[in-house]
Motif scaffolding. Structure first.
Motif, PDB file in Angstrom:
ATOM      1  N   SER A  20      49.803  58.816  49.696  1.00 45.89           N
ATOM      2  CA  SER A  20      48.187  59.077  48.991  1.00 45.89           C
ATOM      3  C   SER A  20      47.915  57.621  48.488  1.00 45.89           C
ATOM      4  O   SER A  20      48.196  57.185  47.495  1.00 45.89           O
ATOM      5  N   LEU A  21      46.906  56.867  49.238  1.00 51.43           N
ATOM      6  CA  LEU A  21      46.704  55.629  49.177  1.00 51.43           C
ATOM      7  C   LEU A  21      45.453  55.580  48.246  1.00 51.43           C
ATOM      8  O   LEU A  21      44.436  56.542  48.766  1.00 51.43           O
ATOM      9  N   THR A  22      45.174  54.584  47.626  1.00 44.75           N
ATOM     10  CA  THR A  22      43.902  54.368  46.825  1.00 44.75           C
ATOM     11  C   THR A  22      42.911  53.633  47.755  1.00 44.75           C
ATOM     12  O   THR A  22      43.494  53.253  48.912  1.00 44.75           O
ATOM     13  N   THR A  23      41.666  53.680  47.441  1.00 46.60           N
ATOM     14  CA  THR A  23      40.781  52.937  48.341  1.00 46.60           C
ATOM     15  C   THR A  23      41.127  51.516  48.761  1.00 46.60           C
ATOM     16  O   THR A  23      41.032  50.954  49.596  1.00 46.60           O
ATOM     17  N   LYS A  24      41.572  50.982  47.570  1.00 49.71           N
ATOM     18  CA  LYS A  24      41.836  49.508  47.616  1.00 49.71           C
ATOM     19  C   LYS A  24      43.068  49.220  48.714  1.00 49.71           C
ATOM     20  O   LYS A  24      43.205  48.237  49.685  1.00 49.71           O
ATOM     21  N   SER A  25      44.116  50.182  48.722  1.00 53.15           N
ATOM     22  CA  SER A  25      45.104  49.961  49.600  1.00 53.15           C
ATOM     23  C   SER A  25      44.773  50.244  50.957  1.00 53.15           C
ATOM     24  O   SER A  25      45.148  49.454  51.697  1.00 53.15           O
ATOM     25  N   ARG A  26      43.948  51.104  51.186  1.00 56.08           N
ATOM     26  CA  ARG A  26      43.224  51.393  52.514  1.00 56.08           C
ATOM     27  C   ARG A  26      42.691  50.099  53.025  1.00 56.08           C
ATOM     28  O   ARG A  26      42.518  49.812  54.471  1.00 56.08           O
ATOM     29  N   ARG A  27      42.214  49.073  52.330  1.00 61.90           N
ATOM     30  CA  ARG A  27      41.714  48.101  52.760  1.00 61.90           C
ATOM     31  C   ARG A  27      42.723  47.087  53.630  1.00 61.90           C
ATOM     32  O   ARG A  27      42.540  46.541  54.317  1.00 61.90           O
ATOM     33  N   LEU A  28      43.976  47.250  53.057  1.00 61.50           N
ATOM     34  CA  LEU A  28      44.965  46.540  53.821  1.00 61.50           C
ATOM     35  C   LEU A  28      45.525  47.304  55.103  1.00 61.50           C
ATOM     36  O   LEU A  28      45.807  46.568  56.280  1.00 61.50           O
ATOM     37  N   VAL A  29      45.233  48.665  55.044  1.00 62.37           N
ATOM     38  CA  VAL A  29      45.870  49.629  56.082  1.00 62.37           C
ATOM     39  C   VAL A  29      45.004  49.484  57.360  1.00 62.37           C
ATOM     40  O   VAL A  29      43.876  49.422  57.126  1.00 62.37           O
ATOM     41  N   GLY A  30      45.598  49.156  58.408  1.00 61.13           N
ATOM     42  CA  GLY A  30      44.843  49.135  59.628  1.00 61.13           C
ATOM     43  C   GLY A  30      44.412  47.598  59.770  1.00 61.13           C
ATOM     44  O   GLY A  30      43.467  47.754  60.752  1.00 61.13           O
ATOM     45  N   ARG A  31      44.594  46.780  59.265  1.00 61.98           N
ATOM     46  CA  ARG A  31      43.953  45.372  59.226  1.00 61.98           C
ATOM     47  C   ARG A  31      44.935  44.510  59.421  1.00 61.98           C
ATOM     48  O   ARG A  31      46.178  44.541  59.035  1.00 61.98           O
ATOM     49  N   GLU A  32      44.629  43.408  60.231  1.00 61.03           N
ATOM     50  CA  GLU A  32      45.557  42.254  60.496  1.00 61.03           C
ATOM     51  C   GLU A  32      44.735  40.879  59.828  1.00 61.03           C
ATOM     52  O   GLU A  32      43.452  40.892  59.870  1.00 61.03           O
ATOM     53  N   TYR A  33      45.419  39.926  59.385  1.00 59.15           N
ATOM     54  CA  TYR A  33      44.947  38.762  58.718  1.00 59.15           C
ATOM     55  C   TYR A  33      45.586  37.410  59.276  1.00 59.15           C
ATOM     56  O   TYR A  33      46.761  37.550  59.629  1.00 59.15           O
ATOM     57  N   ILE A  34      45.075  36.623  59.573  1.00 61.62           N
ATOM     58  CA  ILE A  34      45.344  35.126  60.260  1.00 61.62           C
ATOM     59  C   ILE A  34      45.478  34.218  59.080  1.00 61.62           C
ATOM     60  O   ILE A  34      44.593  34.035  58.386  1.00 61.62           O
ATOM     61  N   LEU A  35      46.588  33.434  59.250  1.00 61.65           N
ATOM     62  CA  LEU A  35      46.823  32.322  58.212  1.00 61.65           C
ATOM     63  C   LEU A  35      46.070  31.350  58.485  1.00 61.65           C
ATOM     64  O   LEU A  35      45.653  30.901  59.464  1.00 61.65           O
ATOM     65  N   ILE A  36      45.242  30.912  57.424  1.00 52.75           N
ATOM     66  CA  ILE A  36      44.271  29.837  57.363  1.00 52.75           C
ATOM     67  C   ILE A  36      44.749  28.693  56.352  1.00 52.75           C
ATOM     68  O   ILE A  36      43.782  27.842  56.054  1.00 52.75           O
ATOM     69  N   GLN A  37      45.966  28.453  56.083  1.00 48.98           N
ATOM     70  CA  GLN A  37      46.598  27.348  55.397  1.00 48.98           C
ATOM     71  C   GLN A  37      46.476  26.005  56.055  1.00 48.98           C
ATOM     72  O   GLN A  37      46.580  25.953  57.459  1.00 48.98           O
ATOM     73  N   GLU A  38      46.106  24.942  55.682  1.00 44.99           N
ATOM     74  CA  GLU A  38      46.097  23.704  56.256  1.00 44.99           C
ATOM     75  C   GLU A  38      47.639  23.444  56.677  1.00 44.99           C
ATOM     76  O   GLU A  38      48.819  23.752  55.957  1.00 44.99           O
ATOM     77  N   ASN A  39      47.848  22.728  57.735  1.00 42.95           N
ATOM     78  CA  ASN A  39      49.150  22.224  58.187  1.00 42.95           C
ATOM     79  C   ASN A  39      50.114  23.466  58.458  1.00 42.95           C
ATOM     80  O   ASN A  39      51.309  23.189  58.118  1.00 42.95           O
ATOM     81  N   ILE A  41      51.310  26.838  61.159  1.00 41.83           N
ATOM     82  CA  ILE A  41      51.443  27.055  62.715  1.00 41.83           C
ATOM     83  C   ILE A  41      50.232  27.948  63.005  1.00 41.83           C
ATOM     84  O   ILE A  41      49.816  28.721  62.418  1.00 41.83           O
ATOM     85  N   PRO A  42      49.678  27.734  64.163  1.00 41.25           N
ATOM     86  CA  PRO A  42      48.496  28.431  64.639  1.00 41.25           C
ATOM     87  C   PRO A  42      48.721  29.837  64.816  1.00 41.25           C
ATOM     88  O   PRO A  42      49.884  29.945  65.315  1.00 41.25           O
ATOM     89  N   ASN A  43      47.790  30.671  64.629  1.00 39.01           N
ATOM     90  CA  ASN A  43      47.847  32.251  65.205  1.00 39.01           C
ATOM     91  C   ASN A  43      48.961  32.834  64.285  1.00 39.01           C
ATOM     92  O   ASN A  43      49.440  33.949  64.577  1.00 39.01           O
TER      93      ASN A  43
END
Length: 136
Positions: A20-39, A41-43
């Motif tokens: 039983s996930l909260t609404t905020k948890s669902r914002r993670l579920v089913g999503r992918e995120y790409i690292l945007i740190q400087e220096n 590795i790409p992708n």
């Protein structure tokens, strides 16, 4: 590559559970995120389903389980494929995967996910809008 992703998906289905996930948890579920740190590795990316995380760390795919309570998050049972590459990329990949063990909390603002590490540093990701969000 498709074979590896298929195996990762199979692990996700086999080891996922109901919750039983909260609404905020669902914002993670089913999503992918790409690292945007400087220096970085790409992708490099991280994705989430109910209790599992997965991603690509520069050379290898990785996966494991996570526990979340409020904005606290802990990554556990990290596994990864064993592809080799240049020493530089392998070192950067290893450092990234080690940082996942140090994550203690996260923030999610708009489409930016920040993983906060125990040492005060963080990893910043931007949502990958190309992912099919069937799990939402």
């Amino acid at each position: 590559m498709k074979k590896i992703l298929g195996i990762l998906l199979m692990f996700t289905v086999l080891f996922g559970g109901c919750s039983s996930l909260t609404t905020k948890s669902r914002r993670l579920v089913g999503r992918e995120y790409i690292l945007i740190q400087e220096n970085s590795i790409p992708n490099v990316l991280i994705g989430f389903d109910d209790h599992n995380f997965y991603g690509f760390s520069g050379l290898n795919n990785y996966f494991g389980r996570y526990e979340k309570k409020g904005n606290r998050i802990k990554f556990e049972k990290l596994g990864a494929t064993l592809m080799a590459g240049s020493d530089k990329v392998m070192k950067m990949e290893s450092e990234y995967l080690e940082k996942l063990d140090l994550v203690q909390s996260f923030t999610l603002e708009d489409d930016v996910l920040t993983l906060n590490l125990k040492d005060g540093s963080n990893l910043k990701f931007k949502e990958n809008k190309m992912v099919d969000k069937k799990l939402k």
